[in-house]
Design an enzyme around this catalytic site. Structure first.
Site, PDB file in Angstrom:
ATOM      1  N   SER A   1       0.576  -1.200  -0.034  1.00 25.04           N
ATOM      2  CA  SER A   1      -0.025   0.014  -0.005  1.00 25.04           C
ATOM      3  C   SER A   1       0.998   1.395  -0.026  1.00 25.04           C
ATOM      4  O   SER A   1       0.457   2.315  -0.610  1.00 25.04           O
ATOM      5  CB  SER A   1      -0.932  -0.061   1.108  1.00 25.04           C
ATOM      6  OG  SER A   1      -1.984  -1.120   1.138  1.00 25.04           O
TER       7      SER A   1
ATOM      8  N   LYS B   1      -8.426  -5.466  11.378  1.00 24.58           N
ATOM      9  CA  LYS B   1      -9.647  -5.311  10.845  1.00 24.58           C
ATOM     10  C   LYS B   1     -10.938  -5.295  11.604  1.00 24.58           C
ATOM     11  O   LYS B   1     -12.085  -4.503  11.416  1.00 24.58           O
ATOM     12  CB  LYS B   1      -9.634  -5.916   9.498  1.00 24.58           C
ATOM     13  CG  LYS B   1      -8.820  -5.505   8.297  1.00 24.58           C
ATOM     14  CD  LYS B   1      -9.098  -6.221   6.998  1.00 24.58           C
ATOM     15  CE  LYS B   1      -8.278  -5.785   5.940  1.00 24.58           C
ATOM     16  NZ  LYS B   1      -8.870  -6.352   4.825  1.00 24.58           N
TER      17      LYS B   1
ATOM     18  N   ASP C   1     -12.758  -3.079   0.700  1.00 23.73           N
ATOM     19  CA  ASP C   1     -12.405  -4.294  -0.110  1.00 23.73           C
ATOM     20  C   ASP C   1     -13.507  -4.977  -0.836  1.00 23.73           C
ATOM     21  O   ASP C   1     -13.133  -5.261  -2.128  1.00 23.73           O
ATOM     22  CB  ASP C   1     -12.090  -5.449   1.216  1.00 23.73           C
ATOM     23  CG  ASP C   1     -10.961  -5.254   1.797  1.00 23.73           C
ATOM     24  OD1 ASP C   1      -9.930  -4.717   1.078  1.00 23.73           O
ATOM     25  OD2 ASP C   1     -10.764  -5.393   2.926  1.00 23.73           O
TER      26      ASP C   1
ATOM     27  N   GLU D   1     -22.391   1.429   7.248  1.00 22.17           N
ATOM     28  CA  GLU D   1     -23.351   0.203   6.817  1.00 22.17           C
ATOM     29  C   GLU D   1     -22.710  -0.844   6.368  1.00 22.17           C
ATOM     30  O   GLU D   1     -22.618  -2.164   6.909  1.00 22.17           O
ATOM     31  CB  GLU D   1     -24.579   0.867   6.238  1.00 22.17           C
ATOM     32  CG  GLU D   1     -25.718  -0.226   6.397  1.00 22.17           C
ATOM     33  CD  GLU D   1     -26.908   0.184   5.348  1.00 22.17           C
ATOM     34  OE1 GLU D   1     -27.135   1.331   5.270  1.00 22.17           O
ATOM     35  OE2 GLU D   1     -27.448  -0.679   4.800  1.00 22.17           O
TER      36      GLU D   1
END
Ligand code: ATR
Length: 284
Positions: free
Chosen positions: A16, A65, A101, A77
């Site tokens: 990243s 995560k 993702d 949401e």
């Protein structure tokens, strides 16, 4: 200067920083994006640091995560439905957690297999793996309203648990079933799309007893593993002339949401970026 981060443990292998730094340079942004190793124990303290306003946001990877969710002030949401946050956006010292993702997965398929979800209501997919990575992908397939999603896992019990959790979501018309990996060959003739979300393929590890030749010739095989970029699964699929999609695209497309929220420019995934990133993958 706007500062963004990725946290995880371990984090040194993350691609990243290379990706975001490429875009920061390309779009002439006064910003930075760096990797910070944060252990489970250090997470709460890191959140306190975020509350002080040092960063505009960042990415979250393994093993945080799920744990980060209870530390956010607000959660989208989608992230709630997936049960994982991979992107933080910080405004007025409030931490908003979301998940990109599933968006990255869909954008990659939309680009590389145009029309893959045409007549979705008549299509079935196999998702291999029932770990953290599979949840965003199952959610994405539910959003596109496929007829049926088969979760196949080495440990069938985990596939059963995951299928029950995913069934609680809003997309009730999508059928979700759980199977062992051995059932691949029986299901295969009716499958339009296969996604490997398990760690099989990393370092050239292989599946045993998966007969890709039982799939229809129109089937698409997507591996989210990208080390190597051509996993044994993708190589076998190529030999059979099946349509294949590698895992780099999902990584690149999932990064758009964060970059745009932090730096105010919607970045592009183009051939120049792909070849730049492939160089780093070759080194791995
Ligand atoms: P992630 O968060 O990246 O999905 P994970 O939660 O550790 O990682 O999940 C890894 C997945 O790869 C699991 O579905 C795991 O299957 P089990 O639930 O049976 O452990 C799958 N996996 C790992 N090694 C495997 C192997 N050799 N054969 C088949 N599946 C494997």
């Amino acid at each position: 200067m706007k500062q963004a981060f990725i946290i995880g443990d371990p984090i040194s292998h993350s691609l990243s920083p290379k990706l975001h730094q490429f875009w920061i340079k390309k779009y002439n942004i006064a910003g930075s994006y760096g990797a910070i190793n944060i252990s489970n124990k250090e997470l709460a303290l890191f959140i306190k640091r975020l509350k002080k306003g040092e960063f505009i946001g960042g990415n979250i990877t393994i093993p945080h995560k799920e744990n980060i969710m209870r530390l956010c002030d607000d959660i989208s949401e989608e992230a709630n439905e997936i049960g994982a946050v991979n992107t933080l956006i910080i405004k007025d010292k409030e931490i908003f957690g979301t998940n990109s993702d599933w968006l990255g997965f869909l954008a990659n398929l939309d680009k590389n297999a145009k029309g893959w979800d045409k007549d979705a209501q008549a299509k079935q997919a196999i998702v291999i793996g029932a770990g953290g990575a599979s949840r965003a992908i199952i959610y994405a397939l539910m959003r596109r309203k496929l007829s049926e999603i088969h979760i196949l896992n080495r440990t069938k019990a985990k596939a059963i648990t995951l299928s029950k959790q995913m069934k609680l979501h809003s997309y009730k018309e999508v059928k979700i079933t759980a199977h062992s990996l051995e059932e691949f060959n029986i299901l295969a003739p009716d499958i339009s799309l296969v996604i490997n979300t398990s760690s099989v393929g990393m370092n050239n590890t292989k599946f045993e007893n998966i007969a890709l030749e039982k799939l229809p010739t129109s089937a698409i095989i997507n591996d989210i593993v990208y080390t190597p970029i051509n996993t044994p699964l993708l190589l076998s699929a190529k030999k059979l002339h099946l349509k294949t999609i590698d895992g780099l695209g999902m990584l690149l497309f999932q990064a758009i949401l964060g970059f745009e929220s932090w730096f105010g420019v919607k970045p592009e995934v183009d051939d120049e970026l792909i070849s730049y990133m492939l160089k780093f993958l070759d080194e791995k």
